[in-house]
Design a protein around this motif. Structure first.
Motif, PDB file in Angstrom:
ATOM      1  N   LEU A   1       0.916  -1.155  -0.030  1.00 45.94           N
ATOM      2  CA  LEU A   1      -0.141   0.066  -0.466  1.00 45.94           C
ATOM      3  C   LEU A   1       1.036   1.443  -0.322  1.00 45.94           C
ATOM      4  O   LEU A   1       2.034   1.589   0.600  1.00 45.94           O
ATOM      5  CB  LEU A   1      -1.408   0.081   1.067  1.00 45.94           C
ATOM      6  N   HIS A   2       0.611   2.477  -1.230  1.00 50.33           N
ATOM      7  CA  HIS A   2       1.665   2.934  -1.081  1.00 50.33           C
ATOM      8  C   HIS A   2       0.408   4.307  -1.657  1.00 50.33           C
ATOM      9  O   HIS A   2      -0.537   3.903  -2.236  1.00 50.33           O
ATOM     10  CB  HIS A   2       2.413   3.022  -1.567  1.00 50.33           C
ATOM     11  N   GLY A   3       0.916   5.657  -0.919  1.00 51.26           N
ATOM     12  CA  GLY A   3      -0.248   6.614  -1.513  1.00 51.26           C
ATOM     13  C   GLY A   3       0.678   8.337  -1.007  1.00 51.26           C
ATOM     14  O   GLY A   3       1.940   8.153  -0.645  1.00 51.26           O
TER      15      GLY A   3
ATOM     16  N   HIS B   1      -2.791   3.534  -3.068  1.00 51.33           N
ATOM     17  CA  HIS B   1      -2.447   2.519  -3.829  1.00 51.33           C
ATOM     18  C   HIS B   1      -2.724   1.220  -3.803  1.00 51.33           C
ATOM     19  O   HIS B   1      -1.197   1.086  -2.758  1.00 51.33           O
ATOM     20  CB  HIS B   1      -1.513   3.013  -5.380  1.00 51.33           C
ATOM     21  N   MET B   2      -3.127   0.163  -3.810  1.00 53.46           N
ATOM     22  CA  MET B   2      -2.804  -1.098  -3.169  1.00 53.46           C
ATOM     23  C   MET B   2      -2.309  -1.852  -4.261  1.00 53.46           C
ATOM     24  O   MET B   2      -3.514  -2.091  -5.506  1.00 53.46           O
ATOM     25  CB  MET B   2      -4.055  -1.263  -2.331  1.00 53.46           C
TER      26      MET B   2
ATOM     27  N   ASP C   1      -4.625  -4.795  -8.542  1.00 50.11           N
ATOM     28  CA  ASP C   1      -4.263  -3.361  -8.352  1.00 50.11           C
ATOM     29  C   ASP C   1      -5.651  -2.133  -8.533  1.00 50.11           C
ATOM     30  O   ASP C   1      -6.343  -2.243  -8.783  1.00 50.11           O
ATOM     31  CB  ASP C   1      -3.512  -3.288  -9.539  1.00 50.11           C
ATOM     32  N   MET C   2      -5.408  -1.631  -6.680  1.00 48.71           N
ATOM     33  CA  MET C   2      -6.808  -0.780  -6.813  1.00 48.71           C
ATOM     34  C   MET C   2      -6.234   1.246  -6.632  1.00 48.71           C
ATOM     35  O   MET C   2      -5.130   0.967  -5.710  1.00 48.71           O
ATOM     36  CB  MET C   2      -7.154  -1.021  -5.804  1.00 48.71           C
ATOM     37  N   ASN C   3      -6.785   1.694  -7.407  1.00 51.72           N
ATOM     38  CA  ASN C   3      -6.667   3.218  -6.315  1.00 51.72           C
ATOM     39  C   ASN C   3      -7.297   3.830  -6.433  1.00 51.72           C
ATOM     40  O   ASN C   3      -8.662   3.762  -7.141  1.00 51.72           O
ATOM     41  CB  ASN C   3      -5.867   3.581  -8.107  1.00 51.72           C
ATOM     42  N   VAL C   4      -7.468   4.367  -5.415  1.00 50.81           N
ATOM     43  CA  VAL C   4      -8.471   5.052  -4.816  1.00 50.81           C
ATOM     44  C   VAL C   4      -7.780   6.828  -4.222  1.00 50.81           C
ATOM     45  O   VAL C   4      -7.084   6.876  -3.588  1.00 50.81           O
ATOM     46  CB  VAL C   4      -9.097   4.454  -3.330  1.00 50.81           C
ATOM     47  N   VAL C   5      -9.296   7.663  -4.605  1.00 54.73           N
ATOM     48  CA  VAL C   5      -8.592   9.004  -4.262  1.00 54.73           C
ATOM     49  C   VAL C   5      -9.951  10.134  -3.476  1.00 54.73           C
ATOM     50  O   VAL C   5     -10.494   9.915  -3.939  1.00 54.73           O
ATOM     51  CB  VAL C   5      -8.379  10.121  -5.814  1.00 54.73           C
ATOM     52  N   LEU C   6      -9.410   9.843  -2.777  1.00 56.64           N
ATOM     53  CA  LEU C   6     -10.495  10.765  -1.692  1.00 56.64           C
ATOM     54  C   LEU C   6     -10.021  12.353  -1.728  1.00 56.64           C
ATOM     55  O   LEU C   6      -9.632  12.144  -1.226  1.00 56.64           O
ATOM     56  CB  LEU C   6     -10.633  10.465  -0.540  1.00 56.64           C
TER      57      LEU C   6
END
Length: 218
Positions: free
Chosen positions: A125-127, A137-138, A148-153
Motif C-alpha cells: 500500500l502506498h500513496g 494505491h494497493m 491493483d486498486m487506486n482510490v482518491v479521496l
C-alpha cells in the motif's frame, strides 16, 4: 490505567473501548541536535510490538519515519470481528507538522494480515497525503487474492468525493469467505459523493466473472 485515553476519545466523538494495556512498555530515544533530532520509539505489549525510527527537522518542518509492526492484534485493538494480527513494515516522509499544509508520501508492505483464519501476504500500500486530497494505491499478489486498486479521496468544505478504480481476483473459498470453491474476477470503477446526510454513488463492475469448482462461468 488508560481511562484518561478512553475519556479523550469519547470527548473527540469516538466511543471506543480500549483493550487492557497494563503490560505496555514504551521506550523512546532522541539523539543529535534538538532542532534536527534522530528519534526512536519501541513499544512492547501482549498486543504486539512496534518499532519506529526516523528523523525530524523542526526548523524546516520535515520528517522521515520508518516503522516495523510485529504481530500487532488489530482486531482486538480496533474491535473488528474476525480480524487477527498484522506484521509489516512501512515508511512515511514529508513536510509540515500541520494538517492544513501537510504534504507527505507513504508506503506499507503487508507481510501478513490475518482475517477469518487466513493470512493475507505480499500486499503493498502506498500513496500521498495533501490538504483535501488523499490518494491510495494497493497492489495484492497473495496466492488467493490478486489485484491493483487506486482510490482518491477529495475533501472540500463539507463535501467529500471518492473515486476508486482497479481490478481484482479472489478465491473466496480459500479466503474463508464462501463455503464452496468459487473464484471472482472483476474490474471496478466507483464514484461516491457525500455531503451531510446525502450520498450519491455509482459503482460499475467490468467483465465480472464467477468460476466454480466445476469450471462453470456464470
Amino acid at each position: 490505567d488508560h481511562s484518561w485515553l478512553e475519556n479523550l476519545l469519547a470527548a473527540s466523538g469516538m466511543n471506543h473501548s480500549l483493550p487492557d494495556m497494563s503490560d505496555l512498555h514504551i521506550q523512546a530515544n532522541i539523539s543529535d541536535s534538538l532542532t534536527a533530532p534522530q528519534v526512536g520509539v519501541t513499544i512492547r505489549s501482549y498486543l504486539g510490538d512496534v518499532d519506529i525510527a526516523g528523523s525530524l527537522d523542526l526548523q524546516k518542518e520535515r520528517f522521515k519515519m520508518g516503522f516495523f509492526l510485529n504481530r500487532v492484534s488489530l482486531g482486538e485493538i480496533l474491535s473488528i470481528p474476525h480480524m487477527e494480527t498484522f506484521t509489516g513494515t512501512g515508511e512515511i516522509n514529508g513536510e509540515s507538522f500541520s494538517g492544513e499544509y501537510l504534504n507527505a508520501a507513504f508506503q506499507m508492505q503487508i507481510d501478513t494480515l490475518g482475517f477469518k483464519e487466513y493470512n493475507y501476504s505480499q500486499m503493498l500500500l502506498h500513496g500521498s497525503l495533501k490538504p483535501g486530497e488523499y490518494e491510495f494505491h494497493m497492489l495484492a499478489n497473495d496466492s488467493s487474492l490478486k489485484g491493483d486498486m487506486n482510490v482518491v479521496l477529495n475533501l472540500a468544505d463539507s463535501t467529500y468525493r471518492v473515486k476508486a478504480t482497479g481490478n481484482a481476483m479472489a478465491q473466496l473459498h480459500s479466503l474463508h469467505l464462501y463455503d464452496e470453491a468459487l473464484t471472482v474476477e472483476t474490474g471496478l470503477e466507483a464514484h461516491l459523493r457525500g455531503r451531510k446526510n446525502e450520498l450519491e454513488s455509482e459503482i460499475l463492475f467490468n467483465d465480472l466473472t464467477f468460476t466454480s469448482s466445476r469450471e462453470r462461468a456464470l
